[in-house]
Design an enzyme around this catalytic site. Structure first.
Site, mmCIF file in Angstrom:
data_model
loop_
_atom_site.group_PDB
_atom_site.id
_atom_site.type_symbol
_atom_site.label_atom_id
_atom_site.label_comp_id
_atom_site.label_asym_id
_atom_site.label_seq_id
_atom_site.Cartn_x
_atom_site.Cartn_y
_atom_site.Cartn_z
ATOM 1 N N CYS A 224 36.379 31.831 41.275
ATOM 2 C CA CYS A 224 36.695 33.244 41.361
ATOM 3 C C CYS A 224 37.824 33.850 42.408
ATOM 4 C CB CYS A 224 35.599 34.349 41.383
ATOM 5 S SG CYS A 224 34.262 34.024 40.498
ATOM 6 N N HIS B 296 36.594 40.682 34.525
ATOM 7 C CA HIS B 296 36.766 39.888 35.771
ATOM 8 C C HIS B 296 37.267 38.532 35.124
ATOM 9 C CE1 HIS B 296 36.646 37.003 38.901
ATOM 10 N NE2 HIS B 296 35.370 36.986 38.978
ATOM 11 N N CYS C 124 34.413 37.378 46.519
ATOM 12 C CA CYS C 124 33.213 36.201 46.505
ATOM 13 C C CYS C 124 33.673 35.104 45.377
ATOM 14 C CB CYS C 124 32.054 36.448 46.515
ATOM 15 S SG CYS C 124 31.517 37.676 44.878
#
Lengths: 717, 400
Positions: free
Chosen positions: B92, B356, B386
């Site tokens: 990510c 996301h 994160c």
């Protein structure tokens, strides 16, 4: 005569016969390696010379096919060899399995006739044959995992390719022995044949009819059944399988990890590469302490126990036809059912018929649940359990097990009453978990025939019986009790009489550590987690919830009364204080009362009762190193076991190891209370014990025997 | 000699619902990326032959996102052939890491002008599409891997964050995103158009302005099933103090699954002057950390501290924070650890409301942060995420 002979059997068929000289069974060790290599080379030559139509592989031992790997040889090998030696070992493993690959690629069909148990290495040999047939009801399988190992002779590679990932992982990691009929269903064997002659005939016919036979994995277009690790159908297995392995073994069983990974890894590559991968995992287990622990306990020591190492020699084996059971409570009912399942007539006596019948209901319910049982079988089994309220009905019993309430006066009364009707030879065994046998025997007129047989609950399922010899117990009685335990399908260990015998006093120490930690203000969740991390099936707090705080409290009061009756001073133990508060102050008497150290919400999972924290850690939990919590729970037991040995309560480390694992849930991967010490290394264990004694008290003070053994560098054997 | 890494442009696509039926489902990932490249070229009158590299993060670099999608995008676009192009993966954190890598090249003086960002079509290549060594049984057993959502529930359980807490945060994210969209605050957002110039999507598709607390409370936990499959038990190897994992995260308070791309143009002052590019901000400091991998989500706070230390700044020197809303508990934990009030973090909502798109998010939210700093006339912002395996990343920017 060599291990393997090659005989021409007509029609171009060569019979390859395994018959290890000087051994009752065929095993796979160095002798096999040499013989197999030579025999297969010779076969290759014969095939090259022409005229060979097929090979029929069989055992020369009647009713015995092949027993598997040579465990003794493995146990004697160096655990930490130098790097060069590791390389040799790896190459040795490859060399040992190479002949099987040659065998299945000779260019002629190969059949195997399995005339008896084919386990481990023996089954791996069979898997390298194109046509595998067996007699009815013989055991086959790859049981290596049960002793901390895995198949190393192509068993993982071939099983995976034969039955697919899921089935292979289940079969190999459980180490299950299966019947030949089941093996046919699973596709591991081809056919069942009625007898050895027919088997030979069938094999010969098949060889002649299948000149082009190949293994599936050597056939064009072959795919692993169910697909490889990347196949969609195996996604769940690949994701959840490793999690289950870790959770079920607490990450403490290297064999189960290696097997899962080896199956997946071997499925990703070609056959020959897979052979190398399998060998690497196998070697990692060969050099693993846990595997050594398990080989020691579950193979060497278990075999010694089964063969009667703790049974007096020279006394003829006795078989019980009729077993009397006094007291139809939970234990009596379980023992009656266990006996009936072994075809023993069980006479179940209680104060009135209704109580005895309630005990028999246990067997009725268990039978009703067993779907594989026919009505006739059910009826026959239940017919073996006869209920009564009258002592004279026990007159003809070969043995009687008394399983009445754990109170001396009651036990004394029933002893007197039953002996009045029993024959002079009959064995009288008291099932008790703690009452001294020598004292109970005072009520007996034939104390030589009187013995303790401590069954564990539920008695029909738990595999251990702790046999306790009182001062006057005779050898004949010990032998009879040992035989009866085995007849009931149990593993017997033998100990001498002392408070708590062996198992009860050992588990008592971990329970009291658990209690002490609660009183010290440690988070109960961590106490239970520490037990789990050690590999214990239940934590010390959950264990008391199961027994019930009330029972523990009552037993404690009884012990106190006993001590005071002897004119001695009773010293209150932390565990006693905690159960007293649980019962008297908090009214939390155990799981069956719905409240103990845990809460038992309706329909939900049990959770630690927050009151423990509120009462014993009102200002927040005390933090200790997690390793200390773990070691306290284990060391307390090991050290108590050494004390018991020092006092002569237990004389055999084997009995102590097996008893601790099978009776009281000591972590299996350690190999038991004594092997655990060996695995730590005696010096290291001693040093850690002293460290714990300094921090946490006398329970960890090393006994003289431990210090002596450590000084001599002499493991507990 | 070190150079300043300046941000000349930061743009993004809208985020489309990441499943069949989502507005961007029909769009190939390479088109999401190339649409932005063409827009960047056009709005900056950019001589693309001067862009030395294109660093593109992608969370599932396989199939049509496979090999080096950045290089393919260069050759497929009107950019010509001079821009080299590389695909990177840092879970990510990839989109922000692409920016940081571009900045590092510029700061080091090895390159003058670099474009960086990320692309992810989760509707076409879902999470897990590219496999990964983490799925290997031997690796999984040794690393004690649990689903990231279970890790988020663990964050909540360990820190006493309740379902009410995470739902309250989620509602705020929805309300903020809805307001920002309504007010046109997402100035870096450019519509996705087809080959004829017809608009396919011009707004973030996932935002639910009408969300009520009751709607959120009704949703079932997303990760309880993973817990039942053994992951709740597995995490106790590292967290023995856990008795029961409270599964508080639902689809309503976790980041949404969407498609999208983001692109940032970074260079030094000299090339900016030469090409007539107006710098919007300077990259002050960047940081990467690795933290405990089972819980996986604890990287942002230490990454933030590390970036601040590198920049010689204090928390108070940062005007606005943008922390990717992977899961509500991640943001609440971060705020609690660093003492950041609601009005300085994710002020225009985040991934809970908007989604996301794994590899793209870092580049997207950097643009969101810069837009808002400009709108409010503030100076410094910090962007952090994160990422898989316990990675944390942070970037501090300062308007120039």
């Amino acid at each position: 005569m060599g291990y393997i002979t090659l005989n021409s059997a007509g029609n171009g068929i060569v019979e390859m016969v395994f018959d290890q000289p000087g051994s009752s069974v065929n095993t796979m060790g160095m002798e096999y390696d040499a013989a197999m290599k030579a025999a297969v080379a010779e076969l290759q030559g014969m095939v090259a010379a022409g005229g060979v139509t097929g090979v029929y592989l069989r055992s020369g031992k009647p009713g015995q096919f092949f027993a598997g790997g040579d465990i003794k040889e493995m146990l004697e090998s160096d655990l930490n060899p130098p790097p060069g030696r590791k390389q040799e070992l790896f190459e040795g493993i490859l060399a040992a399995k190479a002949p099987l690959r040659t065998l299945e690629t000779l260019g002629v069909p190969v059949a195997v006739g399995i005339n008896g148990a084919a386990l481990g290495g023996g089954f791996e040999i069979a898997l390298a044959c194109h046509f595998r047939i067996a007699l009815p009801g013989v055991d086959v399988g790859l049981p290596e995992a049960q002793i901390g190992l895995m198949p190393g002779a192509g068993g993982v590679v071939r099983t995976t390719r034969l039955i697919g990932l899921q089935e292979a992982i289940t079969l190999i990691s459980q180490g299950a022995r299966i019947k030949s009929e089941k093996a046919v269903e699973k596709g591991l064997l081809h056919e069942i044949v009625a007898d050895e002659a027919a088997m030979r005939e069938r094999a010969h016919a098949w060889l002649l009819a299948n000149p082009g036979a190949k293994q599936p994995w050597d056939t064009e277009g072959y795919r692993i059944p169910g697909g490889g690790p990347e196949h969609k159908a195996n996604q769940g297995l690949m994701m959840l399988g490793p999690v289950n392995v870790m959770n079920q073994t607490r990450g403490l069983m290297p064999a189960q990890k290696a097997i899962f990974a080896a199956v997946a890894d071997c499925a990703r590559v070609d056959f020959d590469t897979a052979q190398k991968i399998e060998a690497r995992y196998f070697l990692s287990l060969l050099l693993d302490q846990t595997a050594r622990n398990m080989m020691t306990a579950f193979f060497v020591q278990m075999n010694a126990i089964t063969k009667g190492a703790s049974r007096p020699a020279g006394i003829a084996r006795r078989k019980v036809k009729t077993l009397g059971i006094l007291g139809a409570g939970q234990m009596g009912a379980g023992i009656a059912y266990a006996a009936a399942r072994k075809g023993i007539v069980a006479i179940l006596k209680d104060v009135d018929l209704a109580a005895a019948e309630r005990g028999k209901d246990y067997a009725r319910q268990a039978c009703a649940k067993n779907k594989r049982m026919s009505d006739a079988e059910r009826e026959a089994l239940l017919g073996l359990i006869r209920t009564t309220d009258s002592y004279p009905d026990l007159a003809g019993c070969d043995a009687v097990i008394e399983a009445v309430f754990e109170r001396r006066d009651i036990k004394a009364a029933v002893t007197r009453e039953v002996e009045a009707v029993l024959g002079h030879e009959a064995l009288l065994a008291s099932n008790t978990s703690a009452l001294p046998i020598t004292e109970l025997a005072e009520a007996s007129v034939r104390p030589a025939n009187f013995i303790g047989m401590h069954f564990f609950s539920p008695a029909d399922k738990m595999p251990l019986v702790e046999i306790i010899c009182g001062e006057q117990t005779g050898d004949a009685a010990l032998a009879a009790a040992f035989d009866l335990a085995q007849q009931l399908g149990k593993t017997p260990i033998v100990v001498n009489d002392a408070p708590g015998f062996f198992t009860t006093r050992v588990i008592g120490k971990t329970v009291s550590q658990g209690a002490q930690m609660v009183l010290e203000g440690i988070d109960p969740v961590l106490i239970e987690a520490a037990a789990r991390a050690n590999g214990s099936p239940v934590g010390p707090l959950a264990a008391i919830d199961e027994v019930s705080q009330e029972t523990a409290y009552r037993n404690g009061l009884q012990m106190k009364a006993d001590v005071e009756a002897r004119g001695e001073t009773w010293q209150e133990q932390p565990a006693g204080e905690l159960v007293r508060r649980m019962v008297e102050d908090f009214g939390r008497k155990g799981k069956r009362f719905g409240a103990g150290y845990y809460e038992y919400p309706q329909g939900g999972k049990k959770r630690i009762w927050p009151g423990l924290g509120q009462h014993f850690a009102p200002n927040g939990f005390r933090t200790l190193p997690f390793e200390d919590l773990k070691d306290r729970l284990v060391f307390a037991q090991c050290i108590e076991a050494v004390r018991a040995m020092q006092e002569g309560v237990i004389t055999s480390a084997a009995d102590g190891n097996i008893g601790s694992i099978m009776g009281i849930g000591f972590p299996a991967q350690t190999g038991g209370v004594f092997q655990c010490i060996n695995a730590w290394g005696l010096q290291r264990f001693l040093a850690r014990a002293r460290e714990l004694a300094g921090r946490y008290g006398a329970d960890f003070e090393p006994p003289r025997l431990l210090i002596e053994k450590a000084e001599r560098g002499e493991p507990f054997r | 000699m070190a150079h300043d890494a300046l941000i000349f442009d930061a743009i993004r696509t809208p985020r489309g619902r990441g499943k069949a039926g989502g507005a961007l489902y029909e769009v190939k990932p390479i088109d999401l990326l190339v649409d932005l490249m063409e827009a960047m070229k056009e709005r900056n009158a950019l001589d693309t032959s001067r862009v030395e590299d294109l660093i593109i993060a992608c969370g599932e670099p396989v199939g049509e996102q496979g090999q080096d999608i950045a290089r393919t995008a260069v050759t497929y676009s009107s950019w010509g052939e001079a821009t080299a192009g590389v695909q990177i993966h840092r879970y990510c954190a990839g989109g922000l890491d692409a920016v940081n890598m571009a900045a590092a090249k510029v700061m080091a003086g090895t390159e003058d002008l670099v474009a960086a960002g990320g692309v992810e079509s989760m509707s076409r290549l879902g999470i897990g599409a590219s496999g990964g060594a983490q799925g290997d049984p031997w690796v999984a057993m040794r690393t004690l891997f649990v689903s990231q959502g279970v890790g988020a529930d663990l964050v909540a359980t360990l820190n006493g964050i309740t379902r009410e807490d995470v739902d309250r945060y989620a509602l705020m994210s929805q309300q903020r995103a809805a307001a920002a969209r309504a007010e046109g605050r997402f100035r870096s957002l450019l519509p996705v158009r087809d080959m004829n110039g017809v608009t396919i999507l011009d707004h973030d598709e996932l935002i639910r302005p009408a969300t009520t607390p009751e709607d959120l409370a009704r949703l079932k936990p997303s990760f309880a099933q993973f817990g039942e499959w053994g992951q709740d038990e597995l995490l106790k190897f590292r967290y023995p103090q856990i008795e029961v994992v409270e599964h508080v995260h639902t689809p309503g308070n976790s980041s949404g699954i969407v498609d999208g791309a983001g692109l940032v143009l970074i260079g030094n002052e000299r090339i900016g002057r030469e090409l007539g590019l107006k710098p919007r901000a300077r990259i002050v400091a960047t940081a990467l950390v690795g933290t405990e991998p089972t819980i996986m989500l604890e990287g942002p706070a230490p990454a933030t501290r590390k970036a601040l230390a590198r920049a010689g700044l204090k928390l108070d020197d940062i005007d606005l924070f943008e922390l990717n809303e992977a899961f509500a508990a991640v943001v609440l934990r971060y705020q609690a650890l660093l003492g950041i009030p609601d009005d300085r973090i994710n002020v225009n909502g985040g991934a809970i409301a908007m989604g996301h798109p794994i590899g793209a998010t870092g580049a997207m939210i950097l643009g969101t942060l810069l837009d808002e700093l400009e709108r409010r006339g503030l100076r410094r912002g910090l962007c952090t995420l994160c990422a898989g395996g316990g990675i944390g990343i942070a970037t501090i920017i300062e308007r120039v």
